[in-house]
Every structure is written in C-alpha cells, then in structure tokens.
Motif scaffolding. Structure first.
Motif, PDB file in Angstrom:
ATOM      1  N   GLU A   1       1.092  -1.423   0.016  1.00 58.88           N
ATOM      2  CA  GLU A   1      -0.004   0.071  -0.417  1.00 58.88           C
ATOM      3  C   GLU A   1       0.847   1.279   0.018  1.00 58.88           C
ATOM      4  O   GLU A   1       0.917   2.330  -0.828  1.00 58.88           O
ATOM      5  CB  GLU A   1      -0.805   0.136   0.713  1.00 58.88           C
TER       6      GLU A   1
ATOM      7  N   ARG B   1       2.557   1.759  -3.370  1.00 62.89           N
ATOM      8  CA  ARG B   1       1.077   2.292  -4.086  1.00 62.89           C
ATOM      9  C   ARG B   1       1.242   3.249  -4.771  1.00 62.89           C
ATOM     10  O   ARG B   1       1.467   4.460  -5.130  1.00 62.89           O
ATOM     11  CB  ARG B   1      -0.216   1.405  -4.264  1.00 62.89           C
ATOM     12  N   LYS B   2       0.999   4.156  -3.249  1.00 62.74           N
ATOM     13  CA  LYS B   2       0.868   5.530  -2.513  1.00 62.74           C
ATOM     14  C   LYS B   2       1.898   5.981  -3.399  1.00 62.74           C
ATOM     15  O   LYS B   2       1.984   7.569  -3.281  1.00 62.74           O
ATOM     16  CB  LYS B   2       0.003   5.489  -0.785  1.00 62.74           C
TER      17      LYS B   2
END
Length: 183
Positions: free
Chosen positions: A166, A169-170
């Motif tokens: 995550e 991805r950010k």
C-alpha cells in the motif's frame, strides 16, 4: 516547480529514505539530509530584548535551500508517535526564522509552498503515525501552505518498507502527481 525533500532519518538509505526515493523517482529534487549538517537546538529568545541570533551552524543555509523550492517533502521515521528529533529541531528553528531581519518574508514564502509528509514506522504506523501527520497539518496551516498529503509506511527492519504494498502504491501515485506539477 522545484522540489525539496528534507530527510529526518539518521540511517543511510533507511526505510523512510527508500520510500521517499520511490515517490521522487525520476524527478529533479533538492535533497537535504539533516543528519549531514549541524543544526543547533533552538534557544527560545522570542521574549528577550536582544532576540534570536545566528547560531553559527548550517541552519540558515538549509533554510535558504528549502525556501528556494515550491514543493517540500518532509521524510521522517516515526519516533515515539512523532517526527525524528533532527526534523523537530529543524522545524523548531523556524520560530527564529520568523523573526530574522535577514529573512523578513519567510512566512509569505512558506505560504506559497505545497507540503507532503512521508513517514515510516515499525509498529502500526497507519494508526501511530497519525499524530505526526496532524502535527505537520498544523504546521502547514500555520503558514497558510497547501497540505498535499502523506504516506505512512511500515518497516520493522532495514528494507522492510519495500514489502508494504500500500505504501509503495501511494508512492507511485505521489510520483505521478509530482510529475504533473513539475512539467
């Protein structure tokens, strides 16, 4: 638009730096690693007649580099639910700069900035990093700067943040956003 990343970590290529570098990949960035400079702690002289004075350290040169940029990325490990001591010390000194006759437009310069936060911690950083995020939001609000957002990553040991899908991805999303702003 010029970008500066201010690193508050002490470990070379630590988790925070790795995550920030992914977010800044391929961009022209002014890198300021606070661990490589001498920045004295603030001596609070706001209420003394003589006021603040030059501490003879690297702080003023770092401020000049920072204010020359439009986008500021603050990258810090999460230590005790907040930013690192290096980062906190640097930001505490802004009180001095706000009263520095040599830099009378510091507040106005900061107002025109967009700030981002990238932080990595080892124990539930998505929850325990929120006080740090809120602190930066208040700092940006104080100056009237734009708060661009934050990335919190998890890393229990060196390199572990690269397993946090995550956060990765950010970082990719932030990279795309910054590319658009700097074109």
């Amino acid at each position: 638009m010029k970008i500066a990343v201010i690193y508050g970590g002490t470990r070379e290529n630590g988790n925070t730096e790795q995550l920030a570098e992914l977010a800044l990949r391929g961009l022209d960035v002014e890198r300021i690693k606070l661990k490589d400079y001498k920045v004295e702690v603030i001596e609070d002289l706001r209420h003394s007649e003589s006021g603040f004075y030059d501490r003879g350290d690297d702080y003023n040169a770092l401020i000049d580099r920072m204010v020359a940029c439009d986008i500021l990325v603050f990258a810090t490990p999460i230590y005790w639910y907040g930013m690192s001591g290096l980062m906190k010390n640097f930001i505490d000194r802004w009180s001095q700069t706000l009263r520095d006759a040599e830099r009378p437009h510091f507040r106005e310069q900061m107002k025109n900035k967009t700030g981002y936060v990238i932080a990595v911690g080892g124990n539930k950083p998505l929850i325990k990093g929120l006080p740090l995020v809120l602190q930066f939001q208040h700092i940006f609000e104080f100056f009237g700067a734009t708060y661009g957002g934050y990335i919190l990553g998890e890393g229990h040991h060196p390199g572990a943040v690269l397993e946090d899908r995550e956060a990765l991805r950010k970082a990719e999303l932030l990279n795309a956003e910054l590319r658009e702003k700097t074109v």
